[in-house]
Design a protein around this motif. Structure first.
Motif, PDB file in Angstrom:
ATOM      1  N   TYR A  79       4.447  10.921   2.960  1.00  0.00           N
ATOM      2  CA  TYR A  79       4.341   9.615   2.314  1.00  0.00           C
ATOM      3  C   TYR A  79       5.558   9.438   1.410  1.00  0.00           C
ATOM      4  N   SER A  92       9.648   8.836  -3.737  1.00  0.00           N
ATOM      5  CA  SER A  92       9.511   7.452  -4.172  1.00  0.00           C
ATOM      6  C   SER A  92      10.437   6.563  -3.363  1.00  0.00           C
ATOM      7  N   GLU A 142       8.622  -1.397  -6.028  1.00  0.00           N
ATOM      8  CA  GLU A 142       8.742   0.038  -6.264  1.00  0.00           C
ATOM      9  C   GLU A 142       7.451   0.751  -5.871  1.00  0.00           C
ATOM     10  N   LEU A 143       7.577   1.836  -5.126  1.00  0.00           N
ATOM     11  CA  LEU A 143       6.432   2.664  -4.742  1.00  0.00           C
ATOM     12  C   LEU A 143       6.710   4.102  -5.143  1.00  0.00           C
ATOM     13  N   GLY A 200       6.020   6.902  -0.504  1.00  0.00           N
ATOM     14  CA  GLY A 200       5.635   6.157  -1.696  1.00  0.00           C
ATOM     15  C   GLY A 200       4.288   5.499  -1.522  1.00  0.00           C
ATOM     16  N   ASN A 201       3.561   5.338  -2.622  1.00  0.00           N
ATOM     17  CA  ASN A 201       2.270   4.654  -2.633  1.00  0.00           C
ATOM     18  C   ASN A 201       2.267   3.608  -3.731  1.00  0.00           C
ATOM     19  N   MET A 202       1.546   2.509  -3.504  1.00  0.00           N
ATOM     20  CA  MET A 202       1.496   1.435  -4.491  1.00  0.00           C
ATOM     21  C   MET A 202       0.656   1.829  -5.703  1.00  0.00           C
ATOM     22  N   CYS A 207       4.401  -5.404  -8.212  1.00  0.00           N
ATOM     23  CA  CYS A 207       4.860  -5.840  -6.896  1.00  0.00           C
ATOM     24  C   CYS A 207       6.281  -6.368  -6.971  1.00  0.00           C
ATOM     25  N   GLU A 215      -1.582   0.366 -11.443  1.00  0.00           N
ATOM     26  CA  GLU A 215      -1.056  -0.258 -10.237  1.00  0.00           C
ATOM     27  C   GLU A 215       0.381  -0.677 -10.477  1.00  0.00           C
ATOM     28  N   THR A 233      12.079   2.271  -2.879  1.00  0.00           N
ATOM     29  CA  THR A 233      12.222   0.869  -3.245  1.00  0.00           C
ATOM     30  C   THR A 233      12.211   0.056  -1.958  1.00  0.00           C
ATOM     31  N   LYS A 249       0.819  -1.221   0.000  1.00  0.00           N
ATOM     32  CA  LYS A 249       0.000   0.000   0.000  1.00  0.00           C
ATOM     33  C   LYS A 249       0.847   1.263   0.000  1.00  0.00           C
ATOM     34  N   HIS A 250       1.554   1.526   1.126  1.00  0.00           N
ATOM     35  CA  HIS A 250       2.284   2.786   1.206  1.00  0.00           C
ATOM     36  C   HIS A 250       3.394   2.716   2.238  1.00  0.00           C
TER      37      HIS A 250
END
Length: 471
Positions: A132, A196, A180-181, A134-136, A153, A150, A198, A111-112
């Motif tokens: 935040y 962002s 990666e987010l 990073g977010n998925m 993963c 999306e 990893t 998710k995040h």
């Protein structure tokens, strides 16, 4: 000879693996305090043997789990992919946390990643400062509003079996599975580009999805290392054996912490070394020359520094001399995380710098010392925090010092300023230091400094948090 002895004295009929001279071992005698390594070669509580010396001294020796090195198993593996092995973690919507001195890091798998700090103000609600990392789910700015993309993963579709990435984690090249987010909180230092990260998942059979580390590898780009048992079912993600595998032997009731004959042998060896040690010290440079020779030893994750420990060759100085050098500001601490490094000279200044082979050294004055300004600051802020012992007495846990009048900040048009938080850090080396920088507000910093030197002087702190040489 040691391995043959281990095999010969094992009791209870325990079947031992076939031993090979290709795998080096080292026996450690930790005494009553045993802290097993969290990375590198693995251990399990039931994987031990009982050893008995010729003097009937008995020891329980914990053996490492040596990788079989069976390449056929890896070659023939047709089980779930790494992404499929981690899928239960993502579906459970579980989160992992890492609490540091100021920030708390929250990784909600799939998710995040969130970095936040909570402050409770009297008569008011809890004030939360958060970013935040990073977010998925990342919105595609060129797509229609209802469309979203999306993030993958991982790299199941793109990596061949020979392309599994590895990172140097505490001296061991470790395979990891990357996630990666993107689309994190905008970063003002990078033209409001989103933060962002990893997330690197690595195998550890005893872990519970803990966050091993969080590092800012470049401005507003992060690497997060997660320990998880889920990947261990894949042979290519299992830990490789360390160059030297430690065996930990603890004495059983009625036996000394270390075998008597071994203790005597080590004393004899130490006596033989003494004459050479004296000659060597006479040939060493003077204390005045030594104390300014600084070495930085990085504990690295891959090519990026995760934690930098500064040590200084001042072995001839006594503890009291070392403390005096530190308090006078002539013995400075160096360290840093990621792109920036830091120099802290007690009672003088805090500098932030980056060294590049091509462009040279870029340096920023984060704060300079003024005793009067610090005392004024300490009247409104806690200069000392205390720890309550079990016997009811209290001891100083941390002192905070204010350094203002740094270089003017482009974002605020005001001088930079930093609060330096000094903490005790136990270490075998009196010269080890950990330094990390936080920026809760633009160009207002918190510098965490932890060292064994500080342990010896924390309790000398006066009402303003000012330190002195112990009497």
């Amino acid at each position: 000879g040691l391995l043959a002895t281990v095999a010969a004295v094992a009791e209870g009929g325990r079947a031992l693996p076939q031993l090979s001279d290709d795998i080096p071992f080292r026996v450690n005698w930790p005494g009553t305090e045993l802290s097993l390594p969290t990375t590198g070669v693995l251990y399990k509580e039931d994987n031990y043997i009982i050893m008995t010396t010729v003097d009937k001294e008995k020891y329980k020796c914990l053996l490492p789990l040596i990788a079989s090195g069976n390449e056929e198993e890896e070659k023939d593996y047709k089980g779930p992919t790494p992404g499929e092995l981690l899928e239960p973690l993502f579906k459970q919507s579980s989160c992992s946390y890492r609490i540091e001195s100021y920030w708390t890091y929250e990784v909600c798998h799939g998710k995040h990643i969130r970095q936040y700090h909570e402050e409770k103000e009297t008569g008011q609600k809890i004030n939360i400062q958060e970013y935040y990392l990073g977010n998925m789910i990342m919105k595609n700015p060129l797509s229609e509003p209802e469309e979203s993309q999306e993030l993958s993963c991982g790299y199941d579709l793109f990596l061949s079996p020979t392309q599994i990435p590895t990172k140097n984690i505490e001296g061991q090249m470790t395979p990891y599975y990357p996630v990666e987010l993107g689309n994190g909180t905008p970063c003002s230092l990078r033209q409001n580009l989103p933060r962002s990260s990893t997330v690197m998942y690595i195998c550890h059979p005893e872990a519970k999805h803990e966050i091993l580390s969080v590092a800012e590898v470049t401005t507003c780009e992060y690497e997060v290392v997660i320990l998880t048992p889920l990947l261990c079912n894949h042979p290519k993600y299992r830990f490789r054996a360390s160059p030297v595998n430690d065996i930990f032997c603890q004495s059983l009731p009625g036996s000394p912490l270390k075998p008597h004959n071994l203790e005597q042998l080590e004393k004899q060896q130490e006596m033989l070394k003494m004459p050479f040690r004296r000659v060597k010290e006479e040939e060493m440079p003077s204390t005045k020359e030594e104390k300014f020779s600084s070495i930085h030893k990085p504990v690295a994750v891959g090519s990026h520094q995760l934690l930098t420990v500064g040590t200084t060759h001042i072995s001839k100085l006594t503890d009291e001399q070392l403390i005096k050098e530190f308090l006078s500001g002539s013995y400075c601490f160096h360290g840093g995380v990621g792109w920036w490094k830091y120099e802290f000279c007690y009672g003088k200044y805090v500098h932030q710098y980056h060294e590049d082979k091509e462009s040279g050294k870029t340096s920023v004055v984060v704060g300079t010392w003024s005793k009067e300004e610090h005392i004024e600051w300490s009247r409104k802020n806690a200069a000392r925090t205390f720890y309550l012992r079990e016997d009811g007495t209290q001891t100083v846990r941390m002192v905070s010092h204010f350094y203002g009048n740094g270089d003017v900040c482009d974002l605020t048009d005001k001088p930079r300023q930093v609060t330096v938080k000094l903490k005790c850090k136990e270490s075998d080396s009196p010269h080890a230091v950990t330094i990390y920088m936080l920026e809760p507000h633009s160009c207002q910093y918190i510098l965490g400094v932890e060292s064994p030197v500080i342990c010896k002087i924390l309790d000398t702190a006066d009402e303003y948090g000012l330190l002195s040489v112990p009497s």
